[in-house]
Design a protein around this motif. Structure first.
Motif, mmCIF file in Angstrom:
data_model
loop_
_atom_site.group_PDB
_atom_site.id
_atom_site.type_symbol
_atom_site.label_atom_id
_atom_site.label_comp_id
_atom_site.label_asym_id
_atom_site.label_seq_id
_atom_site.Cartn_x
_atom_site.Cartn_y
_atom_site.Cartn_z
ATOM 1 N N CYS A 131 7.804 11.201 2.427
ATOM 2 C CA CYS A 131 8.551 10.425 1.429
ATOM 3 C C CYS A 131 9.323 9.288 2.099
ATOM 4 O O CYS A 131 9.365 8.161 1.593
ATOM 5 C CB CYS A 131 9.512 11.330 0.672
ATOM 6 S SG CYS A 131 8.707 12.575 -0.327
ATOM 7 N N LEU A 132 9.968 9.578 3.214
ATOM 8 C CA LEU A 132 10.728 8.548 3.924
ATOM 9 C C LEU A 132 9.808 7.452 4.444
ATOM 10 O O LEU A 132 10.146 6.256 4.382
ATOM 11 C CB LEU A 132 11.495 9.189 5.080
ATOM 12 C CG LEU A 132 12.301 8.237 5.976
ATOM 13 C CD1 LEU A 132 13.322 7.457 5.157
ATOM 14 C CD2 LEU A 132 12.992 9.004 7.092
ATOM 15 N N LEU A 133 8.641 7.831 4.951
ATOM 16 C CA LEU A 133 7.690 6.840 5.437
ATOM 17 C C LEU A 133 7.278 5.882 4.337
ATOM 18 O O LEU A 133 7.274 4.660 4.513
ATOM 19 C CB LEU A 133 6.458 7.546 6.014
ATOM 20 C CG LEU A 133 5.288 6.626 6.393
ATOM 21 C CD1 LEU A 133 5.682 5.743 7.564
ATOM 22 C CD2 LEU A 133 4.053 7.435 6.719
ATOM 23 N N THR A 134 6.938 6.443 3.159
ATOM 24 C CA THR A 134 6.538 5.596 2.029
ATOM 25 C C THR A 134 7.678 4.678 1.616
ATOM 26 O O THR A 134 7.473 3.496 1.333
ATOM 27 C CB THR A 134 6.102 6.473 0.846
ATOM 28 O OG1 THR A 134 5.056 7.353 1.272
ATOM 29 C CG2 THR A 134 5.605 5.623 -0.311
ATOM 30 N N ALA A 135 8.902 5.206 1.571
ATOM 31 C CA ALA A 135 10.053 4.385 1.183
ATOM 32 C C ALA A 135 10.279 3.249 2.177
ATOM 33 O O ALA A 135 10.598 2.108 1.791
ATOM 34 C CB ALA A 135 11.306 5.251 1.088
ATOM 35 N N LEU A 136 10.120 3.525 3.457
ATOM 36 C CA LEU A 136 10.300 2.485 4.470
ATOM 37 C C LEU A 136 9.239 1.403 4.347
ATOM 38 O O LEU A 136 9.529 0.203 4.437
ATOM 39 C CB LEU A 136 10.260 3.102 5.868
ATOM 40 C CG LEU A 136 11.475 3.940 6.281
ATOM 41 C CD1 LEU A 136 11.193 4.679 7.578
ATOM 42 C CD2 LEU A 136 12.719 3.064 6.429
ATOM 43 N N LEU A 137 7.984 1.814 4.142
ATOM 44 C CA LEU A 137 6.897 0.839 4.066
ATOM 45 C C LEU A 137 6.925 0.033 2.777
ATOM 46 O O LEU A 137 6.243 -0.991 2.670
ATOM 47 C CB LEU A 137 5.545 1.551 4.201
ATOM 48 C CG LEU A 137 5.251 2.164 5.565
ATOM 49 C CD1 LEU A 137 3.946 2.924 5.545
ATOM 50 C CD2 LEU A 137 5.216 1.093 6.646
ATOM 51 N N ASN A 138 7.719 0.452 1.798
ATOM 52 C CA ASN A 138 7.862 -0.317 0.556
ATOM 53 C C ASN A 138 8.951 -1.376 0.647
ATOM 54 O O ASN A 138 9.056 -2.226 -0.238
ATOM 55 C CB ASN A 138 8.179 0.623 -0.611
ATOM 56 C CG ASN A 138 6.975 1.424 -1.055
ATOM 57 O OD1 ASN A 138 5.835 0.989 -0.883
ATOM 58 N ND2 ASN A 138 7.207 2.596 -1.615
ATOM 59 N N CYS A 139 9.767 -1.352 1.685
ATOM 60 C CA CYS A 139 10.902 -2.283 1.804
ATOM 61 C C CYS A 139 10.407 -3.717 2.005
ATOM 62 O O CYS A 139 9.530 -3.969 2.830
ATOM 63 C CB CYS A 139 11.794 -1.890 2.978
ATOM 64 S SG CYS A 139 12.618 -0.304 2.763
ATOM 65 N N ARG A 140 11.013 -4.632 1.258
ATOM 66 C CA ARG A 140 10.666 -6.050 1.381
ATOM 67 C C ARG A 140 11.813 -6.893 1.930
ATOM 68 O O ARG A 140 11.599 -8.041 2.303
ATOM 69 C CB ARG A 140 10.240 -6.623 0.023
ATOM 70 C CG ARG A 140 8.924 -6.087 -0.486
ATOM 71 C CD ARG A 140 8.371 -7.000 -1.556
ATOM 72 N NE ARG A 140 7.125 -6.497 -2.112
ATOM 73 C CZ ARG A 140 6.312 -7.197 -2.869
ATOM 74 N NH1 ARG A 140 6.613 -8.451 -3.168
ATOM 75 N NH2 ARG A 140 5.201 -6.682 -3.337
#
Length: 974
Positions: free
Chosen positions: A282-291
């Motif tokens: 979950c944390l990985l996905t949240a990080l990779l969504n950051c713009r």
């Protein structure tokens, strides 16, 4: 060629190593179960997928269908597929095959096996673009430029352009396109691979931020990656950028750097968290969504080293995470009383257990992408305002003078959609000085609608909730909004407003600087520069029409010796036939102006018709004590150097102002409130743009001016000057390749902006031929039998008339074909006959038809036509305004409402334009009074506004004598 498969295998093997550049989640090789569970999103793991440790042992090679081992293997495969589907896997297998295939085609062979995955390079790779009206390099069409074939054979290597003539280049140019053939609209496509991959596409993100078409953004990413400069792109790659101007290119470049910074920091954080064992799916996905960096800080803040940990983290450490997840997924089986431990802090009572579950749920809600997207969309539809009030501390202890400066913002409120950029900068300054208190006001209706949506839609439990559990869910949503989401939104709004205000202010500073640098030079006359002063006198300097210092002196005009000093000034003006006085706008400027205006009105300097003008002396004193000034004027006192600089600012503003750091020129307000890194980068880029577009004569320009040409720097400029001193003047552009450190890429970037005075070159070459002829006769007569000496470099060089134009050497071939088509001669460049022939052929064939026949683009052909028809010595600055010369002065008290005056724009700001109307105080034209109908239709305007140096006709609307403020209305631009 036979060794290629082994090389591919070795690269593929390197790709699967531990030190590979790609993140481990891109590697499809088998990993241990511990690693799989680390990357797997916990929200998607069901109880039946969590295998006990005893099942993690390797299964037997042969397992009967339906056996326990086979069932375990099926479960592992299911987990692996679930993980791969939930995480962003970068290149698919077919993409890897295409990359390998393209690599083989470059070498000209095919591999024997494709079992190994090829290594993905760090540099960006371009796939085919599926967008509208876009042509790929895979098609038959090619770029719009041509290989220069003028007197030298160009060496080609793997379809890439080398600018070295028959010699190995200093540096290989990495081009994705071949510079010859038909025009293309797109270098590749909108699928661009970056070094650090994210869950969003960089081309699409860049297009959304800058409002530029995706295919243009894709091209610009490639052009910037190949180290092309903005002046080169703006002039010679118009067809690839949809004819964007330099300001728009700078905006795209800055946005691209910001996105890359976010991607780089995100992957650094991922590697750090993985090493510390804190990374979950979950944390990985949240990080990779950051713009943005704000989003990245929000997601990663709880996991930073040294942090005390959030309330949610402390609750998880107490073992309450299963209870929180059970409340959402299986609430019927949840019993919070089972988690009570009387001797454990945080679990001693049911209230503490409920609070811990609430904190975990709030953390989940606040980091969910869909939840944050919903609240952002909701805020866009509602009235969000920013408010500022006078701080309580400043009202008691603050400086009254400073507090009065922010009087407009003591009780200020404005919608974030309508607030002006200068208001944001002013509010930020007041907040930094602790004079103002600022907050973002989000209405309660947003909170109510958001909480209802979370409870009833997004986070609605899968089963019936007991009243006490529903209360925990509602409290969790409210806690998430109040404690986590609302502060995040406020930070985002403030950051976005500040960032936009800084960018707009910096762009305006750049426009002001460009207007100053491109002020039309005053050539062909001697000038007297005056640096005003009281006690230490006024410094004088008289320079010749060629900028040579003729005389320097000091006069004391404001100490009771004015009449006696007038005789000295008159004698100097008559002696050097100087009829133009340039006064700096520093201390004692108004008194000095009144002094000269009074003498001129009395015709004291007859028979000379003397006029004067006032120029900005910002940065002149700094330059006068710099090492460059000491090198240029070693025998002159620093105080007198400033007077020389003031005079030269009128004679050639560009050549003089580039000697000063752009930030010292004084190009706008709030320049100390914006990012200094962004300001310096933008202003330096504007200087490079102006110097490049004006062009420099390489045989007479200074080293300082040469530094600012696109593609050059301090070392290359120094090497050019040394080459010129050692070998004599340059004859043509090809000789630039002989300069140390100037490789093919540098030559490509700078060649089009270098100029050559053809008359001077022809005279020099004819004299060299005479010397060479006598040298050859002496050699034949007295040195028979000896080894032949190497001929002089200049003897084999011939001047090229195209070198005096803006045409790039890569387009010389097209230019010569066009000349031959119209029956013209290169020696007729810039003459009226050339203009007539060009007009005749264009009228007959049309611009597009002619471009098609020459197999080039309309933009390239138009540039060639401009270069052939512009007269020799053409200067783009002739279209800009000259200094405003005056003979009389108007006093502040003479102004009245309705008076019509002419003036010169002194500075432009986001809220209006300051105009010097000759009364010692600039008047303000509010931005609301500057309309498109009042602006000049003749000039091409970069934006709806005025820039420094422009002459305007204005009407006085208001005169505030106590506050020394003048409000003006724009009548027209002169």
């Amino acid at each position: 060629m036979s060794s290629l498969p082994r090389r591919v295998k070795s690269e593929a093997k390197a790709h699967t190593s531990e030190d590979d550049e790609l993140p481990s989640f891109l590697n499809s090789s088998s990993e241990s179960e511990e690693e799989e569970e680390e990357w797997e999103p916990k929200s998607k793991i069901s109880k039946r997928r969590q295998l006990p440790k005893k099942n993690e042992a390797k299964p037997e090679k042969v397992a009967a269908p339906g056996s326990a081992v086979a069932r375990k293997r099926v479960k592992k495969v299911a987990i692996k597929q679930e993980m791969d589907a939930s995480l962003p896997i970068a290149p698919a297998e077919d993409t890897r095959m295409q990359l390998l295939k393209s690599k083989e085609e470059d070498v000209g062979t095919k591999p024997k096996t494709l079992n190994q995955k090829p290594q993905v390079p760090k540099t960006m790779e371009i796939n085919s673009f599926q967008g509208k009206n876009v042509k790929s390099l895979e098609s038959d069409e090619k770029p719009s430029t041509s290989v220069p074939v003028v007197g030298n054979h160009m060496k080609h290597e793997k379809s890439e352009e080398d600018f070295a003539s028959g010699e190995p280049p200093f540096k290989k140019i990495k081009l994705t396109t071949s510079p010859e053939g038909k025009p293309v609209k797109n270098l590749g496509g909108n699928k661009v691979k970056e070094e650090f991959e994210m869950n969003w596409d960089i081309v699409q993100a860049l297009s959304e931020i800058t409002n530029v078409e995706p295919w243009v953004c894709a091209n610009l990413i490639c052009l910037f990656r190949e180290e092309n400069t903005i002046p080169f792109i703006a002039r010679y790659r118009k067809e690839l950028i949809n004819n964007l101007e330099a300001d728009a290119l700078r905006e795209v470049q800055q946005a691209l750097e910001e996105l890359r910074t976010v991607a780089k920091k995100t992957h650094t954080m991922i590697q750090k968290l993985k090493k510390e064992g804190k990374l979950s799916g979950c944390l990985l996905t949240a990080l990779l969504n950051c713009r943005t960096l704000e989003e990245l800080d929000h997601v990663s803040a709880p996991y930073k080293t040294g942090s005390k940990g959030t309330k949610a983290q402390r609750a998880k450490q107490l073992g309450l995470e299963p209870a929180a997840l059970s409340l959402l997924q299986n609430p019927m089986e949840l019993n919070l009383f089972c988690y009570i431990k009387p001797n454990t802090k945080g679990l001693s009572t049911i209230q503490e257990v409920e609070a811990g579950v609430q904190h975990i749920l709030a953390d989940i809600f606040a980091k969910d992408k869909d939840t944050l997207d919903f609240i952002r969309r909701l805020c866009q539809k509602r009235y969000i305002c920013i408010q500022s009030t006078l701080a309580k501390v400043s009202s008691k202890n603050g400086n009254e003078k400073d507090i009065d400066k922010f009087q407009l913002y003591h009780e200020f409120s404005c919608s974030i959609k309508n607030i002006q950029h200068h208001q944001i900068l002013a509010i930020n300054r007041g907040e930094n000085l602790k004079i103002l208190t600022v907050k973002v006001n989000i209405p309660d209706g947003v909170k109510n609608e958001f909480c209802w949506w979370c409870v009833n839609e997004r986070w609605r439990p899968k089963q019936f909730l007991k009243p006490e559990l529903m209360r925990i869910l509602r409290n969790s949503v409210e806690d998430a909004y109040k404690r986590l989401i609302y502060p995040l939104l406020c930070r985002e709004f403030r950051s976005k407003l500040t960032s936009d205000a800084e960018k707009e202010s910096v762009m305006m500073f750049g426009r002001n600087l460009r207007q100053l640098l491109l002020t039309s030079p005053v050539r062909g006359r001697a000038l007297m520069g005056v640096d005003p002063g009281y006690k230490h006198g006024c410094k004088l300097a008289i320079i010749s029409p060629t900028s040579q210092i003729l005389h320097t002196d000091v006069v004391y005009l404001h100490s009771g010796q004015g009449f006696r000093e007038a005789e000295k000034i008159k004698r100097l003006l008559l002696q050097y036939n100087c009829s133009t006085v340039v006064i700096g706008n520093g201390t004692a400027c108004r008194e000095t102006e009144a002094y000269f205006a009074d003498l001129i009105m009395k015709k004291y300097f007859a028979p000379l018709d003397v006029v004067y003008c006032i120029v900005s002396e910002a940065g002149a004193s700094i330059y006068s004590v710099s090492p460059e000034a000491s090198k240029e004027m070693p025998d002159l006192d620093p105080n007198l150097r400033s007077a020389v600089s003031i005079a030269r600012r009128v004679q050639d503003p560009l050549a003089e102002l580039v000697k000063i750091e752009p930030k010292h020129i004084g190009v706008g307000m709030y320049q100390h409130d914006v990012s200094q890194t962004l300001l310096k980068a933008t202003l330096d880029s504007v200087v490079e743009e102006c110097v490049s577009f004006v062009g420099v004569d390489i045989n007479i320009c200074s080293e300082i001016l040469l530094r600012h040409i696109a593609g050059l720097n301090a070392n290359r400029a120094k090497n050019i000057i040394e080459w010129r001193e050692k070998n004599g003047p340059f004859i043509n552009r090809e000789q630039l390749k002989e300069v140390k450190g100037l490789g093919p890429k540098s030559f490509q970037q700078c060649a089009g902006f270098i100029r050559f005075n053809q008359e001077y070159i022809k005279t020099f070459c004819s004299s060299k031929k005479t010397e060479l002829g006598s040298h050859v006769l002496l050699t034949k007569a007295g040195a028979q039998g000896k080894k032949k000496s190497k001929p002089m470099p200049c003897a084999l060089r011939q001047p090229n008339p195209l070198d005096q134009t803006c045409i790039h050497p890569e387009s010389y071939n097209i230019a010569m074909r066009f000349l031959s088509f119209i029956g013209g001669n290169s020696n007729d460049i810039g003459k009226p006959d050339m203009q007539q022939k060009v007009n005749a052929i264009i009228q007959k064939e049309g611009l597009e038809g002619m471009a098609k026949r020459l197999n080039t683009t309309v933009h390239t052909l138009q540039l060639i036509i401009d270069g052939l028809t512009q007269p020799e010595g053409f200067d783009i600055r002739t279209d800009f305004d000259k200094p405003d010369f005056k003979r009389s002065i108007v006093c502040f008290e003479d102004l009245s409402v309705g008076t019509v005056l002419t003036g010169k724009v002194e500075n432009a700001t986001p809220f209006g334009v300051f105009v010097d109307i000759g009364v010692g105080k600039a008047g303000l034209i509010p931005v609301r009074n500057i309309t498109e109908a009042k602006l000049s239709k003749v000039k091409k305007r970069r934006s709806l506004g005025l820039g420094p140096g422009e002459k305007v006709e204005v009407k006085v609307l208001n005169v505030d004598i106590p506050r020394l403020r003048i409000t003006l209305d724009l009548i027209r631009v002169l």
